[in-house]
Enzyme design. Sequence first.
Site, PDB file in Angstrom:
ATOM      1  N   SER A  20       0.496  -1.590   0.322  1.00 50.18           N
ATOM      2  CA  SER A  20      -0.529   0.130  -0.570  1.00 50.18           C
ATOM      3  C   SER A  20       0.700   1.281  -0.436  1.00 50.18           C
ATOM      4  CB  SER A  20      -0.596  -0.041   0.607  1.00 50.18           C
ATOM      5  OG  SER A  20      -1.742   1.862   1.640  1.00 50.18           O
TER       6      SER A  20
ATOM      7  N   TYR B 123      -2.905  -0.933  10.172  1.00 53.87           N
ATOM      8  CA  TYR B 123      -2.976  -1.587   8.978  1.00 53.87           C
ATOM      9  C   TYR B 123      -1.708  -0.960   8.169  1.00 53.87           C
ATOM     10  CZ  TYR B 123      -4.419  -1.273   3.779  1.00 53.87           C
ATOM     11  OH  TYR B 123      -4.079  -1.813   2.311  1.00 53.87           O
TER      12      TYR B 123
HETATM   13  P1  NAP Z   1     -11.649  -6.233  -0.950  1.00 55.73           P
HETATM   14  O1  NAP Z   1     -12.574  -5.872  -1.674  1.00 55.73           O
HETATM   15  O2  NAP Z   1     -12.181  -6.260   0.737  1.00 55.73           O
HETATM   16  O3  NAP Z   1     -10.705  -7.977  -1.108  1.00 55.73           O
HETATM   17  C1  NAP Z   1     -10.624  -8.425   0.664  1.00 55.73           C
HETATM   18  C2  NAP Z   1     -10.847  -9.863  -0.226  1.00 55.73           C
HETATM   19  O4  NAP Z   1      -9.573 -10.720   1.281  1.00 55.73           O
HETATM   20  C3  NAP Z   1     -12.656  -9.663   0.955  1.00 55.73           C
HETATM   21  O5  NAP Z   1     -12.963 -10.580  -0.187  1.00 55.73           O
HETATM   22  C4  NAP Z   1     -11.978 -10.643   2.298  1.00 55.73           C
HETATM   23  O6  NAP Z   1     -13.430 -11.543   1.985  1.00 55.73           O
HETATM   24  C5  NAP Z   1     -10.774 -11.227   1.400  1.00 55.73           C
HETATM   25  N1  NAP Z   1     -10.259 -11.477   3.228  1.00 55.73           N
HETATM   26  C6  NAP Z   1      -9.787 -10.772   4.250  1.00 55.73           C
HETATM   27  N2  NAP Z   1      -9.962 -11.579   5.617  1.00 55.73           N
HETATM   28  C7  NAP Z   1      -9.570 -12.597   4.716  1.00 55.73           C
HETATM   29  C8  NAP Z   1      -9.178 -14.206   5.120  1.00 55.73           C
HETATM   30  N3  NAP Z   1      -8.856 -14.154   6.594  1.00 55.73           N
HETATM   31  N4  NAP Z   1      -9.293 -15.472   4.691  1.00 55.73           N
HETATM   32  C9  NAP Z   1      -9.691 -15.590   3.052  1.00 55.73           C
HETATM   33  N5  NAP Z   1      -9.278 -14.058   2.561  1.00 55.73           N
HETATM   34  C10 NAP Z   1      -9.733 -12.489   3.688  1.00 55.73           C
HETATM   35  O7  NAP Z   1     -10.744  -5.439  -0.541  1.00 55.73           O
HETATM   36  P2  NAP Z   1      -9.651  -4.638  -1.555  1.00 55.73           P
HETATM   37  O8  NAP Z   1      -9.636  -3.138  -1.289  1.00 55.73           O
HETATM   38  O9  NAP Z   1      -9.627  -5.387  -2.929  1.00 55.73           O
HETATM   39  O10 NAP Z   1      -8.300  -5.037  -1.043  1.00 55.73           O
HETATM   40  C11 NAP Z   1      -7.201  -6.440  -1.544  1.00 55.73           C
HETATM   41  C12 NAP Z   1      -6.154  -6.159  -0.871  1.00 55.73           C
HETATM   42  O11 NAP Z   1      -5.861  -4.886  -1.675  1.00 55.73           O
HETATM   43  C13 NAP Z   1      -5.341  -6.165   0.329  1.00 55.73           C
HETATM   44  O12 NAP Z   1      -4.088  -6.460   0.705  1.00 55.73           O
HETATM   45  C14 NAP Z   1      -5.131  -4.109   0.412  1.00 55.73           C
HETATM   46  O13 NAP Z   1      -4.887  -4.451   2.034  1.00 55.73           O
HETATM   47  C15 NAP Z   1      -5.224  -4.163  -0.283  1.00 55.73           C
HETATM   48  N6  NAP Z   1      -4.811  -2.472  -0.694  1.00 55.73           N
HETATM   49  C16 NAP Z   1      -6.447  -2.237  -1.046  1.00 55.73           C
HETATM   50  C17 NAP Z   1      -6.623  -0.676  -1.207  1.00 55.73           C
HETATM   51  C18 NAP Z   1      -7.572  -0.002  -1.775  1.00 55.73           C
HETATM   52  O14 NAP Z   1      -7.481   1.296  -1.670  1.00 55.73           O
HETATM   53  N7  NAP Z   1      -8.834  -0.860  -2.357  1.00 55.73           N
HETATM   54  C19 NAP Z   1      -4.779   0.244  -1.122  1.00 55.73           C
HETATM   55  C20 NAP Z   1      -3.767   0.234  -0.616  1.00 55.73           C
HETATM   56  C21 NAP Z   1      -3.512  -1.470  -0.333  1.00 55.73           C
HETATM   57  P3  NAP Z   1     -15.134 -10.125   3.049  1.00 55.73           P
HETATM   58  O15 NAP Z   1     -14.820  -9.590   2.169  1.00 55.73           O
HETATM   59  O16 NAP Z   1     -15.085 -11.568   3.402  1.00 55.73           O
HETATM   60  O17 NAP Z   1     -14.086  -9.561   4.290  1.00 55.73           O
END
Ligand code: NAP
Length: 241
Positions: A131, A144
């Site tokens: 991130s 985080y």
């Molecule tokens: P997201 O849409 O919430 O996707 C994350 C997925 O991981 C969700 O389906 C979630 O399931 C799943 N998950 C959470 N805990 C888990 C576990 N213990 N075992 C298996 N699956 C699990 O979020 P995203 O934004 O796409 O994030 C993806 C990655 O990008 C993350 O590592 C996040 O930190 C990183 N990131 C995102 C952003 C942003 O702005 N969106 C920025 C920087 C980095 P549930 O929904 O059921 O909890």
Amino acid sequence: MDAARAGRLQGRSALVTGAGSGIGRATAARLAAEGARVYTVDLQGPVDRQADVTAPGINAALVSEVVARHGGLDILVPCAGISAFHPLEDHDDGYFEQVMAVNVTAVFRLIRDAVPALRQSAHGRIVTIGSTMARFGDAGLVAYAASKHAVLGLTRAAACELGPHGITVNCLQPGAIETPMTAPAFTAMPEFKAYFERKAALGRLGQPEDVADVIAFLCSDDARFMTGQGFFVDGGAMTRQ
Ligand code: NAP
């Protein structure tokens, strides 16, 4: 997509966690569009395997499953992650430990458990998800930010160790991306969303595909001499003070 990129990952076997939502879902779709056979994992949703990546022994099991199904493993994208805003004084031990368990420990375990299979590949690729929070901090994001700094360190050290085996390890560091993770904050605080739009040189929030396309590049032979790096995909947000 042009024909060259459509076949860029032909024959590769990929494992993507967090693939039921957001960036992981877009990544799985993009890798598949480029020809990879993708094994998708998430807590819930339309994936190949519903699993909690923090469960004891699960990561070794997932690697065994993908190898059994696809005959090997070439690409690993541990994308499952969690985040929420909590003032520092509300960070109880359990919350901090849960963030670290999903965002760091599960990533470490999955990489460790996948190494034997990745060593058999002629194109071993690991792309972790960091991130912009691994460069700066922000109020309410102590757990985080700590977890994403850890992922970057893990990535760099793993790249040094796995390079001699021809495995590249890079960290994709997204800026503000519109996904189910960020939707609650952007809905509750429109000014917060507007802040990130202004901060990005490109003047908009990112979409999951903006990130997935770069992950696919890092997984391809085009990125064969890149390892141990963190790459910001943030619309130029980090260029502003
Ligand atoms: P997201 O849409 O919430 O996707 C994350 C997925 O991981 C969700 O389906 C979630 O399931 C799943 N998950 C959470 N805990 C888990 C576990 N213990 N075992 C298996 N699956 C699990 O979020 P995203 O934004 O796409 O994030 C993806 C990655 O990008 C993350 O590592 C996040 O930190 C990183 N990131 C995102 C952003 C942003 O702005 N969106 C920025 C920087 C980095 P549930 O929904 O059921 O909890």
